[in-house]
Design an enzyme around this catalytic site. Structure first.
Site, PDB file in Angstrom:
ATOM      1  N   LYS A 178      18.740  -1.670 -31.010  1.00  0.00           N
ATOM      2  CA  LYS A 178      19.522  -1.043 -32.072  1.00  0.00           C
ATOM      3  C   LYS A 178      19.518  -1.938 -33.303  1.00  0.00           C
ATOM      4  O   LYS A 178      20.279  -2.890 -33.390  1.00  0.00           O
ATOM      5  CB  LYS A 178      20.967  -0.783 -31.645  1.00  0.00           C
ATOM      6  N   ALA A 234      32.257  -9.397 -34.157  1.00  0.00           N
ATOM      7  CA  ALA A 234      31.592  -8.384 -33.341  1.00  0.00           C
ATOM      8  C   ALA A 234      31.192  -8.953 -31.986  1.00  0.00           C
ATOM      9  O   ALA A 234      31.293  -8.272 -30.953  1.00  0.00           O
ATOM     10  CB  ALA A 234      30.372  -7.839 -34.077  1.00  0.00           C
ATOM     11  N   GLU A 252      24.496 -14.506 -29.811  1.00  0.00           N
ATOM     12  CA  GLU A 252      24.081 -15.464 -30.837  1.00  0.00           C
ATOM     13  C   GLU A 252      24.874 -15.129 -32.091  1.00  0.00           C
ATOM     14  O   GLU A 252      24.624 -14.103 -32.729  1.00  0.00           O
ATOM     15  CB  GLU A 252      22.576 -15.365 -31.094  1.00  0.00           C
ATOM     16  N   CYS A 286      22.360 -17.834 -40.372  1.00  0.00           N
ATOM     17  CA  CYS A 286      23.365 -18.480 -39.526  1.00  0.00           C
ATOM     18  C   CYS A 286      23.129 -19.981 -39.420  1.00  0.00           C
ATOM     19  O   CYS A 286      24.069 -20.739 -39.183  1.00  0.00           O
ATOM     20  CB  CYS A 286      23.389 -17.841 -38.143  1.00  0.00           C
ATOM     21  N   GLU A 386      32.505 -19.048 -42.173  1.00  0.00           N
ATOM     22  CA  GLU A 386      31.136 -18.683 -42.547  1.00  0.00           C
ATOM     23  C   GLU A 386      31.163 -17.703 -43.717  1.00  0.00           C
ATOM     24  O   GLU A 386      31.720 -16.609 -43.614  1.00  0.00           O
ATOM     25  CB  GLU A 386      30.408 -18.055 -41.356  1.00  0.00           C
TER      26      GLU A 386
END
Length: 473
Positions: A178, A234, A252, A286, A386
């Site tokens: 997805k 999430a 991750e 990231c 972040e």
């Protein structure tokens, strides 16, 4: 070039979607529609999982020898290598990555992963015999976990898809991918290559959709394992859903990595390196080292030089080879990054370059002015949270021990660098920083090495074997 599509890739074939819902892919530069493609629905996910389930339970793929699967994945690698330029252009068009970065990383890095995983697969002990404790031999087999759900983000879409897809295929799994709704186009290009490579029907589906449909995929009883790359928020939700169902999961997640500049570092070389390691993909990475730790006695010198370097970087049209900073992927991301810039000023950090407001000369596009803050306290939110944009925080330290402490004083432990003229001293610092991957005077990922982290970066991402294979004796 038109990127429009009217079908979904379900079970290895182009299939009419269950609904008329579409995704409009908006250029982050022009804010105009560049493509319309079907939006996957719950019904489409059900069809994809059913195809994957049948292919795993009854089809040839998991019953092929590893050598047979390797041969097909090798064919995919050759096809991918021949379309790197096309893949780079597609990713730049859909998410705004500068074409220079797309040519350097967005397209080649996924292909390099294929080759690295193929090399591992050729040497992997799929089945071995060992002496048992009770006198008879034991045969240990590594077997595929089953149907995999792979959920990828928008920032490096192919890199994160192939990091899941290729190990799963080599292990004998079937997989439903997805992609994020912001980046459905590169998945369609990949689907074309999967067909041409000869991957059997049912083995792979690629269905772009939003969060609710993604949650349906995660909780689907036909899925044996979930692999997710994306935000910590999430990831926490997906981890909880999988935990409730005792379902295997790899997460991750985010990063807030630190670059430690030691007192003996070559400043010119360090600043040139930080342009990439701290601002790769316009800060939407990231592993970007957005906390820059500098000796307190050289703070003003280094922070000022870094601000000059960042201010000189060209911000503009991502299709222009000279552009070094492109737009944010969406308006919401632009607004998020600017809210953090305003927050940094409220917290008392010194704005050295950048700030809120549109970069000069850019009347459209979701651009943010590349920003450097000096005199940042590591307890500030701009140093702890972040941001996922071109915003750097320069943090002073008094000793190497304090630098290591500051680097480790974060909820994230994904990546990092140290910059020094003494490589052994750099390695010693690297050993003390709790980060999954670390570089001395550079930062690159070696695709033959594990990739993962500690704390909020997630779990289950540091071992190909753990992620895709089960073991029985």
């Amino acid at each position: 070039m038109t990127y429009d599509h009217d079908a979904l890739f379900i079970g290895g074939t182009w299939t009419k979607p269950a609904t008329d819902a579409t995704i409009e892919v908006i250029s982050p530069h022009s804010e105009e529609v560049v493509a319309r493609v079907p939006e996957g629905s719950v019904q489409d996910i059900d069809a994809a999982v059913a195809a994957a389930r049948t292919a795993f339970d009854e089809g040839p793929w998991p019953r092929m020898s590893p050598a047979e699967r390797i041969e097909i994945v090798q064919a995919l690698s050759g096809l991918y290598a021949g379309r790197l330029g096309e893949m780079a252009e597609v990713i730049t068009a859909e998410m705004g990555s500068t074409i220079s970065f797309s040519n350097l990383a967005q397209a080649p890095a996924p292909w390099m992963q294929i080759e690295a995983f193929l090399a591992i697969a050729r040497e992997f002990p799929w089945e071995s015999r060992r002496a048992g404790a009770l006198g008879s031999d034991v045969v240990v087999r590594h077997e595929p976990v089953g149907v995999v759900a792979a959920i990828a983000p928008w920032n490096v879409p192919q890199f994160t898809v192939l990091s899941k897809l290729i190990p799963a295929l080599l292990a004998g799994c079937t997989i439903v991918v997805k992609p994020a709704p912001e980046t459905p186009l590169d998945g369609n290009l990949l689907a074309e290559m999967l067909i041409e490579a000869g991957v059997p029907e049912g083995v792979v589906s690629i269905v772009a959709a939003g969060r609710e449909v993604g949650e349906h995929l995660v909780t689907h009883p036909g899925v044996d394992k979930v692999a997710f790359t994306g935000s910590t928020t999430a990831g926490r939700r997906i981890g909880a859903l999988c935990g409730e169902r005792l379902k295997r999961v790899s997460l991750e997640l985010g990063g807030k990595s630190a670059a430690i500049i030691l007192d003996d570092a070559d400043l010119t070389a360090t600043l040139e390196g930080l342009k990439f390691t701290a601002l790769m993909n316009s800060g939407q990475a990231c592993v970007a080292q957005t906390r820059v730790l500098v000796p307190v006695g050289r703070h003003d010198e280094i922070a000022g030089a870094l601000a000059e370097t960042v201010a000189a970087m060209k911000v503009g049209d991502p299709s222009d080879l000279e552009s070094e900073i492109g737009p944010m992927v969406a308006r919401r991301q632009q607004e998020r990054v600017e809210s953090y810039i305003a927050l940094g000023q409220e917290e008392g950090a010194r704005l050295l370059t950048g700030g809120t407001g549109r970069p000069a000369g850019l009347d459209t596009g979701w651009y943010v002015r590349p920003t450097v803050f000096g005199g940042v306290d590591n307890r500030m939110r701009i140093a702890q949270e972040e941001i996922f944009g071109p915003v750097l925080s320069v943090i002073p330290y008094g000793s190497v021990e304090e630098a290591v402490r500051i680097a480790n004083d974060s909820d994230y432990g994904l990546a990092g660098t140290v910059w020094t003229a003494d490589q052994e001293a750099g390695l010693e610092v690297a050993r003390r920083v709790r980060a999954g991957t670390y570089g001395v005077n550079t930062y690159t990922m070696d695709f033959a090495a594990p990739f993962g982290g500690s704390r909020r970066p997630g779990s289950g991402g540091s071992s190909v074997r753990r992620a895709w294979l089960s073991t029985r004796s």
